[in-house]
Design a protein around this motif. Structure first.
Motif, PDB file in Angstrom:
ATOM      1  N   LYS B 220       1.189  -1.045  -0.026  1.00  0.00           N
ATOM      2  CA  LYS B 220      -0.073   0.581   0.032  1.00  0.00           C
ATOM      3  C   LYS B 220       1.098   1.734   0.021  1.00  0.00           C
ATOM      4  O   LYS B 220       0.671   2.423  -0.851  1.00  0.00           O
ATOM      5  CB  LYS B 220      -0.802   0.120   1.329  1.00  0.00           C
ATOM      6  N   GLU B 221       1.943   1.319   0.425  1.00  0.00           N
ATOM      7  CA  GLU B 221       2.748   2.054   0.823  1.00  0.00           C
ATOM      8  C   GLU B 221       3.408   2.236  -0.398  1.00  0.00           C
ATOM      9  O   GLU B 221       4.068   3.591  -0.710  1.00  0.00           O
ATOM     10  CB  GLU B 221       3.804   2.409   1.940  1.00  0.00           C
ATOM     11  N   LYS B 222       3.872   1.495  -1.079  1.00  0.00           N
ATOM     12  CA  LYS B 222       4.830   1.611  -1.984  1.00  0.00           C
ATOM     13  C   LYS B 222       3.679   1.190  -3.631  1.00  0.00           C
ATOM     14  O   LYS B 222       3.965   1.741  -4.486  1.00  0.00           O
ATOM     15  CB  LYS B 222       5.851   0.957  -2.489  1.00  0.00           C
ATOM     16  N   ASN B 223       2.748   1.660  -3.149  1.00  0.00           N
ATOM     17  CA  ASN B 223       1.237   1.639  -4.523  1.00  0.00           C
ATOM     18  C   ASN B 223       1.429   0.608  -5.139  1.00  0.00           C
ATOM     19  O   ASN B 223       1.344   0.966  -6.382  1.00  0.00           O
ATOM     20  CB  ASN B 223       1.603   2.786  -5.140  1.00  0.00           C
ATOM     21  N   GLU B 304      -8.229  -2.454  -4.936  1.00  0.00           N
ATOM     22  CA  GLU B 304      -7.252  -1.770  -5.575  1.00  0.00           C
ATOM     23  C   GLU B 304      -5.948  -1.924  -3.473  1.00  0.00           C
ATOM     24  O   GLU B 304      -5.117  -2.323  -4.605  1.00  0.00           O
ATOM     25  CB  GLU B 304      -8.089  -0.117  -5.102  1.00  0.00           C
ATOM     26  N   THR B 305      -6.318  -3.217  -2.703  1.00  0.00           N
ATOM     27  CA  THR B 305      -5.288  -2.477  -2.000  1.00  0.00           C
ATOM     28  C   THR B 305      -5.046  -3.701  -1.112  1.00  0.00           C
ATOM     29  O   THR B 305      -4.018  -3.866  -0.337  1.00  0.00           O
ATOM     30  CB  THR B 305      -6.060  -1.611  -0.365  1.00  0.00           C
ATOM     31  N   GLY B 306      -5.319  -4.461  -1.398  1.00  0.00           N
ATOM     32  CA  GLY B 306      -5.388  -5.621  -1.889  1.00  0.00           C
ATOM     33  C   GLY B 306      -5.681  -6.373   0.404  1.00  0.00           C
ATOM     34  O   GLY B 306      -5.895  -7.005   1.152  1.00  0.00           O
ATOM     35  N   ARG B 319     -15.073  -3.379  -5.233  1.00  0.00           N
ATOM     36  CA  ARG B 319     -14.759  -5.021  -6.196  1.00  0.00           C
ATOM     37  C   ARG B 319     -13.477  -5.501  -5.648  1.00  0.00           C
ATOM     38  O   ARG B 319     -13.267  -5.074  -4.726  1.00  0.00           O
ATOM     39  CB  ARG B 319     -13.576  -3.954  -7.220  1.00  0.00           C
ATOM     40  N   CYS B 320     -13.360  -6.703  -5.873  1.00  0.00           N
ATOM     41  CA  CYS B 320     -12.476  -7.727  -4.644  1.00  0.00           C
ATOM     42  C   CYS B 320     -12.285  -8.962  -5.248  1.00  0.00           C
ATOM     43  O   CYS B 320     -12.526  -9.309  -6.620  1.00  0.00           O
ATOM     44  CB  CYS B 320     -13.175  -8.400  -3.722  1.00  0.00           C
ATOM     45  N   ILE B 321     -10.795  -9.495  -5.012  1.00  0.00           N
ATOM     46  CA  ILE B 321     -10.226 -10.686  -5.366  1.00  0.00           C
ATOM     47  C   ILE B 321     -10.318 -11.709  -4.527  1.00  0.00           C
ATOM     48  O   ILE B 321     -10.431 -11.532  -2.966  1.00  0.00           O
ATOM     49  CB  ILE B 321      -8.454 -10.259  -5.441  1.00  0.00           C
TER      50      ILE B 321
END
Lengths: 366, 366
Positions: B220-223, B304-306, B319-321
């Motif tokens: 998340k920090e490193k996108n 998006e963020t995991g 939206r999800c995985i």
């Protein structure tokens, strides 16, 4: 101090059915257990409350559950011992004696079975002077004693120690557990000192049961009707004579709830008595007129033999005499009526002592 | 042995949400409690199972109840201490350490709050390697250890010590009591020796959570998307990508039960995934084809963020995985599958390991 043998237990069982006011579970099961224990261990020591040292630790014992379930699931007696031993270990002290929490039904007799097996005396007193359906409905609660630490044990070997903030929570949690455990469990409950027992319990209620039972038994042996002597022993009133016309009962939330309608005969001809019960008979009205209401006692007696009939034993067509008896003064306080009066059970009437409801009409037989 | 500070707790909370497989209660509450306890008492000692003496007494701690209720009724931490102290007194022994019974949700974090306040270490292991909804669904049960003596405490001050004939009865009685007590309680449960803990627990699950949480945080920090590194850490499989279309959930018998339908996007376009949950996600099928089923793990991650999404946090349109991960080998035994496999939860499918269901179709990303 005196010893109780089989005859005394037989008499107490009859009196327990009467003070059980139709509920408290059929004393027959408790009687069988007590007689069996006397057979194996000999007579049981009964102590007058005054004989108990102030600092002694007393642990009442009882069964919790719906009478309908109790009949189908007779306890072995092991559950009571397990509950008692578990509470003893929790308290880390010796226990001086046991006693019933209610004078009425199976719970009057069960402490005898436990006491015989444990070699303990039973104290001639209880916490209700009758039977009631909930654990906080005892004089101990009115006097601020705690139901916990208490132990529940089932016949499968499951046990539970409760420590609750008050006895209403003890009732609530124990009731839920009782239902999960199969509908009935054994309890060791309301541990107290001899001093607390002497100031809070209703005294000599087991002897009263024995006297009631003896008078009913002797009347039966000599073929006369025992109702008058029962009314004299209990300061009671004959409320109604009739024939059971209608019974509605169901078991819900662990209670046997219902109503019975009794059709008048003899001098009550043409009238109808309605009995409301929740394990115990709680309110009697005749054609809309209140005759007796909880915490006063209502009992239904067989019209021929004077033998008490439980709510479970009420049968269509049975001829019966309905009597009302004053409760102990402890129940007539504001807190007593709030705890076990008509409002608590959902009946929209004010409590009026059975003496007032009946004496003014001049039908007191005494 | 090492010390855990606030950053480690933050990371563990993220990993706990993932291994919580959508359930186990939102770790956020447990995280707040653990952070507060560290603020007051300093870093918490984490022990590797090998560092615990064989004869040490270990008492896991946990919260029991429906996640929906937990969110509304945040525990103060006092209940956990009361439960722990009560069990200590029941066992008449000192307690060496505590640990979670489940790696997942709030129960991964709560032992830290207790440990900090009690000055005890936490052991880097648990009894599930994931989250499950019932007390007997732990490796301790599979290995014959007893859940009891166990203690339940509520926030009002009510407490209960259970001694049951097996852990299924412990679950049943504790579940009933939890509902009576308001929907959630704190437990001290499955007391065991260090030796038993070493042979029965799932090891280093807290460190695994920390590693998962750190990788998600760093991504998340490193996108960048952390899903690949999560799959590598857990030996997992990407099952589906999509958008939440439908959610049905209800709380019954103290459980949050339901289903969610996810509509495919990208390479899953046109397909639909159905998720079945009972506190945790238990079965994932796409167009009738089984992709992963309990005791294997299913997690839903924000596309998006995991970040893991709990069943309670699932929202229409999200939206999800969806990923699947193999459970510990202890769950793949006959008894493990009988205890926590699809049949126990009422799903009419046979258990097939997630590797078999997915590798044969060549969609393993590793």
């Amino acid at each position: 101090m005196r010893y109780l043998g089989k005859q005394e237990i037989e008499d107490i069982a009859i009196g327990a059915a009467l003070l059980g006011t139709g509920g408290g579970g059929d004393p027959y099961i408790g009687k069988l257990m007590a007689l069996q224990a006397i057979e194996e261990h000999g007579p049981i020591k009964l102590l007058d409350p005054e004989e108990v040292p102030d600092e002694a630790v007393i642990v009442p014992s009882a069964m919790m559950g719906a009478p309908t379930v109790m009949v189908e699931k007779i306890p072995s007696g092991e559950e009571a011992i397990t509950a008692f031993e578990s509470l003893k270990s929790n308290l880390s002290t010796e226990i001086y004696a046991t006693m019933p929490i209610e004078a009425g039904g199976v719970n009057s007799l069960l402490p005898f079975a436990l006491a015989a097996r444990q070699g303990l005396p039973v104290i001639d007193s209880d916490g209700m002077g009758r039977a009631f359906p909930e654990l906080q409905m005892v004089t101990f609660y009115l006097d601020g004693l705690s139901a916990t630490p208490m132990v529940l044990s089932d016949e499968k070997g499951n046990g539970m120690v409760l420590n609750t903030i008050n006895s209403v929570w003890a009732e609530r949690l124990a009731r839920g557990a009782t239902i999960e455990m199969g509908g009935s469990v054994m309890l060791a409950i309301y541990p107290m000192t001899g001093e607390q027992m002497k100031s809070s319990s209703i005294r000599n209620s087991l002897s009263l049961e024995e006297n009631i039972g003896r008078s009913i038994r002797e009347a039966k042996e000599k073929n006369y009707n025992p109702v008058d002597s029962v009314l004299e022993l209990t300061n009671g009133y004959e409320l109604f004579q009739g024939k059971v016309k209608d019974i509605n009962r169901k078991t819900e939330s662990g209670f046997a709830r219902g109503t019975a309608t009794i059709e008048g005969i003899h001098h009550d001809k043409g009238k109808e008595l309605e009995l409301n019960f929740q394990n115990e008979h709680l309110m009697a009205t005749a054609d809309g007129e209140l005759l007796c209401v909880t915490p006063d006692l209502i009992a239904v007696l067989d019209a021929e033999t004077g033998m008490p009939i439980t709510t479970e034993g009420l049968r269509y067509g049975a001829r019966c005499i309905v009597i009302g008896m004053p409760c102990d003064e402890k129940w007539r306080t504001e807190q007593g009526i709030a705890t076990a009066g008509p409002g608590y059970f959902g009946y929209d009437v004010n409590y009026t002592p059975v003496e007032q409801l009946n004496e003014q009409e001049g039908n007191h037989d005494a």
